[in-house]
Design an enzyme around this catalytic site. Sequence first.
Site, PDB file in Angstrom:
ATOM      1  N   GLU A 231       1.267  -1.686  -5.677  1.00 23.63           N
ATOM      2  CA  GLU A 231       1.102  -0.361  -5.048  1.00 23.63           C
ATOM      3  C   GLU A 231      -0.152  -0.557  -5.245  1.00 23.63           C
ATOM      4  O   GLU A 231      -0.887  -0.612  -6.524  1.00 23.63           O
ATOM      5  CB  GLU A 231       1.639   0.689  -5.493  1.00 23.63           C
ATOM      6  CG  GLU A 231       3.395   0.498  -5.255  1.00 23.63           C
ATOM      7  CD  GLU A 231       4.009   1.009  -3.249  1.00 23.63           C
ATOM      8  OE1 GLU A 231       2.542   0.782  -2.949  1.00 23.63           O
ATOM      9  OE2 GLU A 231       5.165   0.676  -3.266  1.00 23.63           O
TER      10      GLU A 231
ATOM     11  N   TYR B 219       0.961  -0.879   0.286  1.00 28.13           N
ATOM     12  CA  TYR B 219      -0.100   0.579   0.131  1.00 28.13           C
ATOM     13  C   TYR B 219       1.035   1.221  -0.067  1.00 28.13           C
ATOM     14  O   TYR B 219       1.497   1.087   0.127  1.00 28.13           O
ATOM     15  CB  TYR B 219      -0.581   0.182   0.720  1.00 28.13           C
ATOM     16  CG  TYR B 219      -0.752   0.214   2.349  1.00 28.13           C
ATOM     17  CD1 TYR B 219       0.516   0.814   2.891  1.00 28.13           C
ATOM     18  CD2 TYR B 219      -0.876  -1.103   3.597  1.00 28.13           C
ATOM     19  CE1 TYR B 219       0.849   1.029   4.012  1.00 28.13           C
ATOM     20  CE2 TYR B 219      -0.303  -1.112   4.881  1.00 28.13           C
ATOM     21  CZ  TYR B 219       0.089   0.372   5.285  1.00 28.13           C
ATOM     22  OH  TYR B 219       0.996   0.064   6.437  1.00 28.13           O
TER      23      TYR B 219
END
Length: 265
Positions: free
Chosen positions: A109, A42
């Site tokens: 991501e 993240y």
Amino acid sequence: MKFRGYIWLFLLLLTGCSGLKFDDSYQSVSQDSRVRFIVLHYTASPLPRSLEVLTQGKVSSHYLIAEHTIANQAPTIYRLVDENKRAWHAGDSQWQGRTWLNASSIGIEMVHRGFTVNSQGHKVWLPWSEPQIDALIVLLTDIMQRHGLSAGSIVGHSDIAPQRKLDPGPLFPWHRLAKAGLIHWPEPQLVAKYQETFTAQRPSVAWFQTQLAQIGYAVPQHAKLDQATRNVLAAFQMKYRPQRFDGEPDAETAALLLALNEIGP
């Protein structure tokens, strides 16, 4: 004559034309993808800042999945680095004996804050958007098919760097990836059976370290319950038992480890 040779070489390099002829009609059967793993992260930042960091900074990833913001529309997936090139997302990392995984992985991501800190100084983990996870599952399925990857190839940043990373965090829905057939998941009935056995007699620290290493974690093998071992245990628990990831080598964790290792890589 020697000077002419240097000029000729310089011109070849300048034009990018070697003059060599290549025949691609024959292809070896002894080949496969260089990609062995997919690493999930993240960003801890909103989309504009995430794009800036991942395109203008010293870190990068192959893909960035935006948060879900518009009803009935899938989140945008940004392709930032070609899969044939190395992205700088994993850092100092290890999994299944391989180190520095930037060279052998695809990094994904996801725009997500991760957690906030409350007035008592405790982390409050934030939930994930279902459409964002839906988009991730489609992307993972496509990547795995194209690169011939198995269900043991998807890992979190916290798996490959448990001494320094927490992402994608305890609220990341790994079980949804398991339901989609993308990762292995311990069989609940088997876990319950083993937990009963381990409640009567908990395995040694050395046993836990061996089992964690068999899955792929970089963990000490000195039979001592040090902080490094606790960090690895916590990373495993955060993935398979997120309701409690305290790094304690308890009976349930032992049962999860054994049930998962029986599945294989």
